[in-house]
Each structure stands twice: as structure tokens, then as C-alpha cells.
Design a protein around this motif. Structure first.
Motif, PDB file in Angstrom:
ATOM      1  N   GLU A  54       0.870  -1.011  -0.051  1.00  0.00           N
ATOM      2  CA  GLU A  54      -0.102   0.021   0.106  1.00  0.00           C
ATOM      3  C   GLU A  54       0.761   1.200  -0.104  1.00  0.00           C
ATOM      4  OE1 GLU A  54      -4.182   1.396   2.166  1.00  0.00           O
ATOM      5  OE2 GLU A  54      -2.730   0.520   3.229  1.00  0.00           O
TER       6      GLU A  54
ATOM      7  N   HIS B   4      -4.515  -2.277  -5.805  1.00  0.00           N
ATOM      8  CA  HIS B   4      -4.773  -3.361  -4.929  1.00  0.00           C
ATOM      9  C   HIS B   4      -5.336  -4.757  -5.963  1.00  0.00           C
ATOM     10  CE1 HIS B   4      -8.256  -5.199  -2.817  1.00  0.00           C
ATOM     11  NE2 HIS B   4      -7.358  -5.183  -1.975  1.00  0.00           N
ATOM     12  N   TRP B   8      -3.590  -8.557  -6.548  1.00  0.00           N
ATOM     13  CA  TRP B   8      -4.694  -9.889  -6.038  1.00  0.00           C
ATOM     14  C   TRP B   8      -4.573 -10.728  -7.428  1.00  0.00           C
ATOM     15  CZ3 TRP B   8      -4.304 -11.596  -1.624  1.00  0.00           C
ATOM     16  CH2 TRP B   8      -4.361 -10.964  -0.595  1.00  0.00           C
ATOM     17  N   ARG B  41      -9.836 -10.270   1.373  1.00  0.00           N
ATOM     18  CA  ARG B  41      -9.127  -9.061   0.617  1.00  0.00           C
ATOM     19  C   ARG B  41      -9.767  -7.644   0.749  1.00  0.00           C
ATOM     20  NH1 ARG B  41      -7.988 -12.865  -5.009  1.00  0.00           N
ATOM     21  NH2 ARG B  41      -6.911 -14.504  -3.676  1.00  0.00           N
ATOM     22  N   GLU B  48      -9.616  -2.136   1.798  1.00  0.00           N
ATOM     23  CA  GLU B  48      -8.795  -3.192   1.115  1.00  0.00           C
ATOM     24  C   GLU B  48      -7.619  -3.326   1.775  1.00  0.00           C
ATOM     25  OE1 GLU B  48      -9.425  -1.221  -3.455  1.00  0.00           O
ATOM     26  OE2 GLU B  48      -8.038  -0.803  -2.248  1.00  0.00           O
ATOM     27  N   TRP B  50      -3.925  -5.042   1.681  1.00  0.00           N
ATOM     28  CA  TRP B  50      -2.917  -5.331   0.632  1.00  0.00           C
ATOM     29  C   TRP B  50      -2.043  -6.078   1.127  1.00  0.00           C
ATOM     30  CZ3 TRP B  50      -2.010  -1.518  -3.543  1.00  0.00           C
ATOM     31  CH2 TRP B  50      -2.955  -0.302  -3.500  1.00  0.00           C
TER      32      TRP B  50
END
Lengths: 214, 214
Positions: A54, B4, B8, B41, B48, B50
Motif C-alpha cells: 500500500e 490493489h 490480487w 481481501r 482493501e 494489501w
DNA sequence: GTCGGAAGAGGTATTTATTCCTGTTCGACC
DNA sequence: GGTCGAACAGGAATAAATACCTCTTCCGAC
């Protein structure tokens, strides 16, 4: 390969590329200025701290940087008239003291196992060249015949070893002791010589010394 | 840009490419199998999550994947930290004193004109790695934090600066003073320290120091 | 030399990711 | 259909990163 060292190096480089310190970069990205402090990259118990994805995302957004550029990954498909990236190659890096322990070399003696990071050699940047030393006025650091790798016009800080070329043709290797808008104080690599003040206007170019041959 | 979603997605794709589920990938990397659960997640409040750079590093290592491939950046990276040959450009070399004269740089400050040679760097097949100095026992030549480039098992002559690793795990940077079939005399880089004789049989490996960072 | 802001070290508080754990679901196999 | 292990959801505990804070040092301007 995504190593602890590689990430921190990339952060420092991103800061430098934006004429910021690490704390300035954090601030720019809306993070606390101490987030990337050197003192916090390895904990007292030796555990490495990994900056969060992040935080990385935030600094990339704040500086308008692509992740590929951040990590020093060449993308040949971008092909957008970008000049060749500077001369560099990744060289495996390990602490000197660590090299004494087992597990860092394979049977053939090549670097292997965990713990190896990567260092760029001789450096990244568009204007990197080498100069060969003559004379012994820079002993013991630089002997006659030694080669020094110089990044011209690179960001220079106090304490950096630099090559300075003046307008009247003098070229010297020195240590930056103090730098203001108008003056640069250059200490000699040989302590026997005095500190010298040079007007910025007298300097044709300055390059930071990246490496010296041994 | 490092988003983000992008991270993923990359994790899921890496798992699929290795015929694993997300939990299988985590397990393979020594992480808890629930680490990459979809359900974790995005938190209930919409925030969110991370994944950490450390976790990413671990899955890359576990699957032998390059970060550029992971992020979907085309990368001609090859081998151990080696960029493609196309990106490796030689470093121009000139005498330091010569650099003071005109005619060696173009208007933009880049090396130009006659007189520039090219520095030789270690070849690709050679066993070259970097070691980072700790402590200040090697001042003024090498400060703590300096990086030295070492060619392991390279030909070594009298006067060469070398890193020596002994069988009992000691690693030291020295100057070869004398070398016989059975003995190597190693002078310290710091003249305050005595010359030391080491039996060749005691030496596990020796590498010549090629470059030192500045 | 003085001053003020930035940089950086170091400590604590807070937030956030991973780990540990439990339970449910899913898919392969018998 | 039953069994078993993997996959997955979800909650609490733990570990680790960031935020906040204080203090010192550094650095550039004046």
C-alpha cells in the motif's frame, strides 16, 4: 526476485529521482515522514522490515511512476523512444561478515541460497563514464592507474566523493564538505591537502564517483 | 501503477500458472493457507487489504518467478540478475587529467570525440558478486556500508586486494603481499594492523576485489 | 554565527496483515 | 453414499508496518 534490499533501493532511487529525501517522498505520498527512515529498515533483532504494498502504491501514484520503472525492469515492448537504460547489471550482494557462514555458495562456488540481494553495477543513469587516475595525489584511496566510475550531474550530497571540472580546465577528485547556492567546499581525498572553496559559477560540471577500481 | 486489484489478480494468476489454489500457493511459500483467502481481501468495512511485500517475495521465491512476470511486465531479464545484453552498454574511459581539456564532451555533456576507450568489466561467465562492508577496520579504503565487487577464484597477484575466506569461517579483506605454494602473506588494508600469514590449505576461497563503491 | 525547517533516530501507540483456529463446503476417490 | 483432504469463510490472537511524537542533527539561507 523481489528482495528487501531491492525494494528499499528502489524507494531511495525514486526519492532521488524526484529530488526528494526518503522522508520527503513519504510526505509527498501522504505518509508519515519517518515511514522510510533508514533506522527502521532493519529492527534491532535483525528482522528486516518490508514496506507495505500500500505504501509503495502511494509513492508511485504521488510521483507518477510505473511499477516497472520503479523496480528497474526493462520493458522492451514499451518502445516509446526511450533511450537505452544506462549501463548496469545486477550483481548478487551479501554482507561481508555473512559470507563467512555456510549456505551462500553452491558446490561450484557460485552465489546460491537465501540471503543474497542485488546491487546495480556500475550504476544506473544516463551519463556514466570512467576516468583513469594519474599521479598519486589521491592516495591511499586512488592509486595511479586506478579507474573511477563517475555519474556526471548526479545528485550530490555532503560527504560524497566527486569529480569536479572547473571552467579553467582543472579536474579534481574531492569530497563535498559543504554546498550552498554559490559555493562548494571540497575536501581533499588526501587529508594532507587543505579544504578548498570553489564558486559554483566556476564549476563546469560535477560528477559523483560511484566506484573505484582496486 | 500498482493497484490493489492488480496485485490480487497477479497472485491468483501465479497460483493458477502453478496449478495451485490461492491457499495452495500460500502453503507452498510457507505461509498460512488462509493468507490469500478471497474473503480477506476486502474487510467488512470496505477497506482493501494489501498483501505484504514480504509475502509477495515468498511466493515469488517459492515458484521461481520474476517480479516482472508476476506483474505482467514483459521482461527480457535473464539469469541471475542479468539484464538482456542489449541494455548493457560499455562505459567510456578517459584519463582524469585529459578530462580537463576540451573536446571530450558534447554539448549535452555526454562523452564524445576521440580519446575515449572502454572500461572492461567482468565477463558474464565469471563468478562475480558483491559484499557489503561492516565495521570500520578497513578505513580509509572501505567504510562501513561500502560495497566491494569480488571476483572469486580469479587470478591473484602480489599487491592485489582480495577477500579471503578461511576454513574456520573468517572473511577478511587484505592485500596479497607474498604468495607461495603453501603460504599467503596478507597485509592489512589498515596499516595499523600486522601482516598475516595464512596457509593455503586454510583458505577456503579467495577472490580479487575489482571495484569498491564510493 | 544564528535561525528555522528538514531530515533522521528512536520510542510508543495505533492500525493492519498474517497466523492460528474452527467450522463448512467442495471435489476426488472408493 | 461415505470418507478424506483441500479449499474457503470467518473470528480471535499475534506479529509487523505505519502513525504519532520527541529529540537531535543537519543543512541552507541570511
Amino acid at each position: 526476485m523481489l528482495s528487501h534490499g531491492r525494494i528499499w533501493e528502489a524507494i531511495d532511487r525514486l526519492a532521488a529521482d524526484n529530488n526528494l529525501s526518503a522522508s520527503g517522498l513519504a510526505r509527498k505520498a501522504g505518509l508519515d515522514p519517518t515511514t522510510f527512515n533508514r533506522s527502521k529498515r532493519v529492527a534491532a533483532d535483525g528482522r528486516e522490515r518490508w514496506p507495505s504494498t500500500e505504501s509503495l502504491s502511494k509513492i508511485l501514484v504521488a510521483t507518477g511512476t510505473e511499477i516497472g520503472d520503479f523496480l528497474g525492469i526493462l520493458d522492451v515492448h514499451r518502445g516509446f523512444g526511450e533511450p537505452a537504460a544506462a549501463s548496469f547489471r545486477g550483481v548478487p550482494l551479501l554482507g561481508l561478515a555473512q559470507a563467512g557462514a555456510g549456505g551462500f555458495f553452491d558446490d561450484a562456488g557460485f552465489p546460491a541460497g537465501r540471503g543474497w540481494e542485488e546491487v546495480e553495477f556500475p550504476g544506473r543513469g544516463e551519463n556514466v563514464f570512467a576516468l583513469q587516475v594519474s599521479g598519486d595525489s589521491m592516495m591511499p584511496l586512488y592509486r595511479a592507474g586506478d579507474t573511477i566510475i563517475v555519474a556526471r550531474d548526479a545528485r550530490v550530497n555532503r560527504g560524497d566523493r566527486v569529480v569536479v571540472k572547473t571552467r579553467d580546465g582543472e579536474v579534481m577528485a574531492k569530497v563535498v564538505q559543504r554546498k550552498t547556492l554559490k559555493l562548494v567546499e571540497l575536501a581533499s581525498l588526501n587529508p594532507a591537502h587543505p579544504v578548498r572553496s570553489v564558486a559554483v559559477a566556476e564549476i563546469e560540471w560535477m560528477g559523483r564517483i560511484l566506484w573505484a577500481s582496486q
